[in-house]
Design a protein around this motif. Structure first.
Motif, PDB file in Angstrom:
ATOM      1  N   LEU A 205      33.069  81.310  30.926  1.00 56.79           N
ATOM      2  CA  LEU A 205      33.988  81.511  29.812  1.00 56.79           C
ATOM      3  C   LEU A 205      35.457  81.545  30.245  1.00 56.79           C
ATOM      4  O   LEU A 205      36.317  80.936  29.589  1.00 56.79           O
ATOM      5  CB  LEU A 205      33.624  82.804  29.075  1.00 56.79           C
ATOM      6  CG  LEU A 205      34.422  83.109  27.816  1.00 56.79           C
ATOM      7  CD1 LEU A 205      34.246  82.000  26.781  1.00 56.79           C
ATOM      8  CD2 LEU A 205      34.021  84.454  27.236  1.00 56.79           C
ATOM      9  N   ILE A 206      35.760  82.245  31.337  1.00 58.77           N
ATOM     10  CA  ILE A 206      37.159  82.421  31.749  1.00 58.77           C
ATOM     11  C   ILE A 206      37.830  81.076  32.081  1.00 58.77           C
ATOM     12  O   ILE A 206      38.898  80.760  31.546  1.00 58.77           O
ATOM     13  CB  ILE A 206      37.256  83.404  32.928  1.00 58.77           C
ATOM     14  CG1 ILE A 206      36.894  84.814  32.453  1.00 58.77           C
ATOM     15  CG2 ILE A 206      38.656  83.397  33.524  1.00 58.77           C
ATOM     16  CD1 ILE A 206      36.860  85.840  33.566  1.00 58.77           C
ATOM     17  N   TYR A 218      41.371  67.486  29.596  1.00 57.06           N
ATOM     18  CA  TYR A 218      40.871  66.188  30.060  1.00 57.06           C
ATOM     19  C   TYR A 218      40.229  66.278  31.450  1.00 57.06           C
ATOM     20  O   TYR A 218      39.068  65.889  31.620  1.00 57.06           O
ATOM     21  CB  TYR A 218      41.998  65.150  30.029  1.00 57.06           C
ATOM     22  CG  TYR A 218      42.421  64.771  28.635  1.00 57.06           C
ATOM     23  CD1 TYR A 218      41.679  63.880  27.877  1.00 57.06           C
ATOM     24  CD2 TYR A 218      43.569  65.316  28.069  1.00 57.06           C
ATOM     25  CE1 TYR A 218      42.072  63.529  26.594  1.00 57.06           C
ATOM     26  CE2 TYR A 218      43.971  64.975  26.783  1.00 57.06           C
ATOM     27  CZ  TYR A 218      43.212  64.083  26.045  1.00 57.06           C
ATOM     28  OH  TYR A 218      43.588  63.742  24.770  1.00 57.06           O
ATOM     29  N   PRO A 219      40.926  66.749  32.486  1.00 58.86           N
ATOM     30  CA  PRO A 219      40.245  66.885  33.780  1.00 58.86           C
ATOM     31  C   PRO A 219      39.140  67.940  33.747  1.00 58.86           C
ATOM     32  O   PRO A 219      38.129  67.799  34.447  1.00 58.86           O
ATOM     33  CB  PRO A 219      41.372  67.293  34.742  1.00 58.86           C
ATOM     34  CG  PRO A 219      42.442  67.854  33.884  1.00 58.86           C
ATOM     35  CD  PRO A 219      42.355  67.128  32.587  1.00 58.86           C
ATOM     36  N   ALA A 220      39.308  68.990  32.945  1.00 53.88           N
ATOM     37  CA  ALA A 220      38.268  70.025  32.868  1.00 53.88           C
ATOM     38  C   ALA A 220      36.996  69.476  32.233  1.00 53.88           C
ATOM     39  O   ALA A 220      35.896  69.959  32.550  1.00 53.88           O
ATOM     40  CB  ALA A 220      38.783  71.223  32.080  1.00 53.88           C
ATOM     41  N   THR A 221      37.105  68.494  31.354  1.00 52.05           N
ATOM     42  CA  THR A 221      35.908  67.883  30.763  1.00 52.05           C
ATOM     43  C   THR A 221      35.081  67.176  31.828  1.00 52.05           C
ATOM     44  O   THR A 221      33.848  67.291  31.851  1.00 52.05           O
ATOM     45  CB  THR A 221      36.315  66.886  29.659  1.00 52.05           C
ATOM     46  OG1 THR A 221      37.061  67.577  28.650  1.00 52.05           O
ATOM     47  CG2 THR A 221      35.090  66.258  29.028  1.00 52.05           C
ATOM     48  N   ILE A 300      41.249  79.667  39.341  1.00 47.30           N
ATOM     49  CA  ILE A 300      40.167  80.441  38.718  1.00 47.30           C
ATOM     50  C   ILE A 300      38.949  79.559  38.479  1.00 47.30           C
ATOM     51  O   ILE A 300      37.805  79.979  38.702  1.00 47.30           O
ATOM     52  CB  ILE A 300      40.652  81.076  37.398  1.00 47.30           C
ATOM     53  CG1 ILE A 300      41.696  82.149  37.684  1.00 47.30           C
ATOM     54  CG2 ILE A 300      39.491  81.677  36.619  1.00 47.30           C
ATOM     55  CD1 ILE A 300      42.333  82.725  36.440  1.00 47.30           C
ATOM     56  N   LEU A 301      39.181  78.324  38.027  1.00 47.01           N
ATOM     57  CA  LEU A 301      38.081  77.389  37.793  1.00 47.01           C
ATOM     58  C   LEU A 301      37.315  77.114  39.077  1.00 47.01           C
ATOM     59  O   LEU A 301      36.080  77.121  39.088  1.00 47.01           O
ATOM     60  CB  LEU A 301      38.639  76.090  37.214  1.00 47.01           C
ATOM     61  CG  LEU A 301      37.659  75.059  36.667  1.00 47.01           C
ATOM     62  CD1 LEU A 301      38.302  74.292  35.525  1.00 47.01           C
ATOM     63  CD2 LEU A 301      37.219  74.068  37.747  1.00 47.01           C
ATOM     64  N   SER A 305      33.469  78.547  39.542  1.00 52.91           N
ATOM     65  CA  SER A 305      32.400  77.569  39.791  1.00 52.91           C
ATOM     66  C   SER A 305      31.711  77.843  41.120  1.00 52.91           C
ATOM     67  O   SER A 305      30.495  77.660  41.252  1.00 52.91           O
ATOM     68  CB  SER A 305      32.966  76.149  39.766  1.00 52.91           C
ATOM     69  OG  SER A 305      33.902  75.965  40.825  1.00 52.91           O
ATOM     70  N   SER A 306      32.470  78.320  42.102  1.00 51.89           N
ATOM     71  CA  SER A 306      31.864  78.681  43.390  1.00 51.89           C
ATOM     72  C   SER A 306      30.946  79.892  43.247  1.00 51.89           C
ATOM     73  O   SER A 306      29.868  79.941  43.837  1.00 51.89           O
ATOM     74  CB  SER A 306      32.962  78.970  44.417  1.00 51.89           C
ATOM     75  OG  SER A 306      33.797  77.850  44.600  1.00 51.89           O
ATOM     76  N   ILE A 307      31.379  80.874  42.446  1.00 52.51           N
ATOM     77  CA  ILE A 307      30.539  82.051  42.227  1.00 52.51           C
ATOM     78  C   ILE A 307      29.252  81.673  41.527  1.00 52.51           C
ATOM     79  O   ILE A 307      28.156  82.082  41.939  1.00 52.51           O
ATOM     80  CB  ILE A 307      31.311  83.102  41.400  1.00 52.51           C
ATOM     81  CG1 ILE A 307      32.484  83.657  42.204  1.00 52.51           C
ATOM     82  CG2 ILE A 307      30.389  84.244  40.971  1.00 52.51           C
ATOM     83  CD1 ILE A 307      33.397  84.552  41.403  1.00 52.51           C
ATOM     84  N   TRP A 308      29.358  80.852  40.472  1.00 47.71           N
ATOM     85  CA  TRP A 308      28.162  80.484  39.709  1.00 47.71           C
ATOM     86  C   TRP A 308      27.232  79.608  40.536  1.00 47.71           C
ATOM     87  O   TRP A 308      26.033  79.847  40.608  1.00 47.71           O
ATOM     88  CB  TRP A 308      28.584  79.755  38.438  1.00 47.71           C
ATOM     89  CG  TRP A 308      27.426  79.296  37.603  1.00 47.71           C
ATOM     90  CD1 TRP A 308      26.987  78.025  37.426  1.00 47.71           C
ATOM     91  CD2 TRP A 308      26.566  80.117  36.815  1.00 47.71           C
ATOM     92  NE1 TRP A 308      25.914  77.992  36.598  1.00 47.71           N
ATOM     93  CE2 TRP A 308      25.625  79.264  36.209  1.00 47.71           C
ATOM     94  CE3 TRP A 308      26.486  81.491  36.585  1.00 47.71           C
ATOM     95  CZ2 TRP A 308      24.621  79.739  35.367  1.00 47.71           C
ATOM     96  CZ3 TRP A 308      25.486  81.970  35.741  1.00 47.71           C
ATOM     97  CH2 TRP A 308      24.578  81.104  35.146  1.00 47.71           C
ATOM     98  N   ASP A 309      27.777  78.568  41.179  1.00 49.79           N
ATOM     99  CA  ASP A 309      26.944  77.680  41.985  1.00 49.79           C
ATOM    100  C   ASP A 309      26.363  78.395  43.186  1.00 49.79           C
ATOM    101  O   ASP A 309      25.232  78.137  43.594  1.00 49.79           O
ATOM    102  CB  ASP A 309      27.768  76.474  42.461  1.00 49.79           C
ATOM    103  CG  ASP A 309      28.091  75.533  41.309  1.00 49.79           C
ATOM    104  OD1 ASP A 309      27.406  75.630  40.288  1.00 49.79           O
ATOM    105  OD2 ASP A 309      29.028  74.736  41.450  1.00 49.79           O
TER     106      ASP A 309
END
Length: 354
Positions: A205-206, A218-221, A300-301, A305-309
């Motif tokens: 979410l963050i 656009y890059p986040a997609t 943060i992204l 993503s590192s935490i989740w993966d």
């Protein structure tokens, strides 16, 4: 609802009291869909049309109405909160129907245990939403003519305003992540499992909210699509493994582990490229304050993503060890069973000869 053998309107011992916790859990799809229907029915009446439109339709149009050839663009605004809440309710209803009429029936036919049933329904019900996120991103990029011109996404980054399809897609993505929080209550997640799930959903979410608010859509997609493809492989592997097909799930886990490494490197590379593209813009194209905000969101992204993966990969390593033990135990049992059958056959032949 719990099936009753008595006449309609007659109470049974199994019927939960109205508005009790069990009543809400059993009738979540009906209650939430009814609320969504009430909001949508407001579009039919002139007095409530403007209020209902804030929940159902994309708002904050910044297009110059005097120019008919100008492409409609939409900015970020307070009405986006209303849309997020409405589509979160819609996702809750879809999630409940999907579980009740598809995954729960399949799990009962497979005679799964409670632990495997919970994991089976969790991963199975999330997989169609992840596929929809990837397919929706592809449709949006085709609609905006960005598939064969991906380099142009940095020309529109950061975006002060965005086309309707892009904005609607991102509101749906945010609503999907938001609906996961109440979905833990409806799925009756155990108390010891809630902290890990909350951390995982917040890690989604963050950065998603940050990318939407700062105009990095656009890059986040592309980053979101790369990440969701690996999550689809992981969810598919978990569903097959929970259904009892451990041998079939093992090559899928191997494929996911390879895709995981590739996706992590691709996300990191795309984040760095986005940072340098923003750094190369002039002060007229991006202000210093907005550049700092975009840089913080990119960090943060990458971190989230590192935490989740990382948590997913640790679960994979633990699960892979358990899978190897199960396969080894099954082979031993199969080998010992075949030896016993061979012994009984030899004994029968020996008795027949006597």
């Amino acid at each position: 609802m719990v099936k009753s053998t008595k006449r309609p309107g007659q109470k049974t011992e199994k019927d939960p009291p109205i508005f009790s916790q069990e009543y809400l859990l059993q009738n979540q799809a009906d209650l939430v869909s009814s609320l969504c229907l009430v909001i949508m029915s407001g579009l039919l009446f002139k007095a409530t049309r403007a209020l209902s439109a804030k929940f159902c339709m994309v708002q904050h149009n910044t297009t110059n109405l005097t120019d008919p050839d100008e492409k409609p663009l939409y900015s970020i605004g307070r009405a986006d909160i209303c849309m997020t809440l409405f589509y979160s309710l819609l996702f809750i209803a879809i999630h409940a129907v999907e579980n009740e009429y598809f995954w729960e029936k399949i799990g009962r036919r497979l005679h799964l245990s409670k632990t495997r049933m919970s994991e089976f329904m969790d991963q199975g019900s999330t997989m169609p939403f992840l596929i929809a996120i990837v397919a929706g991103a592809g449709y949006v990029f085709i609609k905006e003519d960005l598939v064969y011109n991906l380099s142009s996404i940095w020309e529109h980054t950061p975006a002060d305003a965005m086309p309707m399809y892009i904005k609607f897609y991102w509101i749906l993505v945010i609503a999907f992540v938001v609906h996961q929080y109440p979905e833990m209550y409806f799925m009756r997640v155990k108390d010891e499992e809630m902290p890990d799930k909350i951390i995982g959903y917040t890690a989604y979410l963050i950065p998603i909210l940050g990318a939407y608010l700062t105009g990095l859509v656009y890059p986040a997609t592309i980053i979101l699509v790369i990440h969701c493809i690996t999550e689809i492989l992981k969810a598919l592997s978990d569903v097959i493994e929970c259904s009892g097909e451990e041998e079939m799930a093992q090559p899928l886990y191997r494929l996911w582990s390879v895709a995981f490494v590739i996706a992590r490197n691709a996300i990191a590379a795309l984040t760095v490229v986005t940072f340098f593209k923003l750094r190369g813009k002039t002060p007229d194209e991006i202000s210093q304050l907005r550049f700092v905000a975009c840089t913080v969101v990119l960090l943060i992204l990458l971190l989230c993503s590192s935490i989740w993966d990382g948590s997913s990969y640790r679960r994979y390593l633990v699960g892979d060890t358990k899978l190897k033990k199960l396969l080894l135990l099954r082979r031993r049992l199969t080998t010992s069973g075949s030896r016993e059958r061979n012994k009984t056959r030899k004994q029968r032949k020996h008795e027949q000869r006597r």
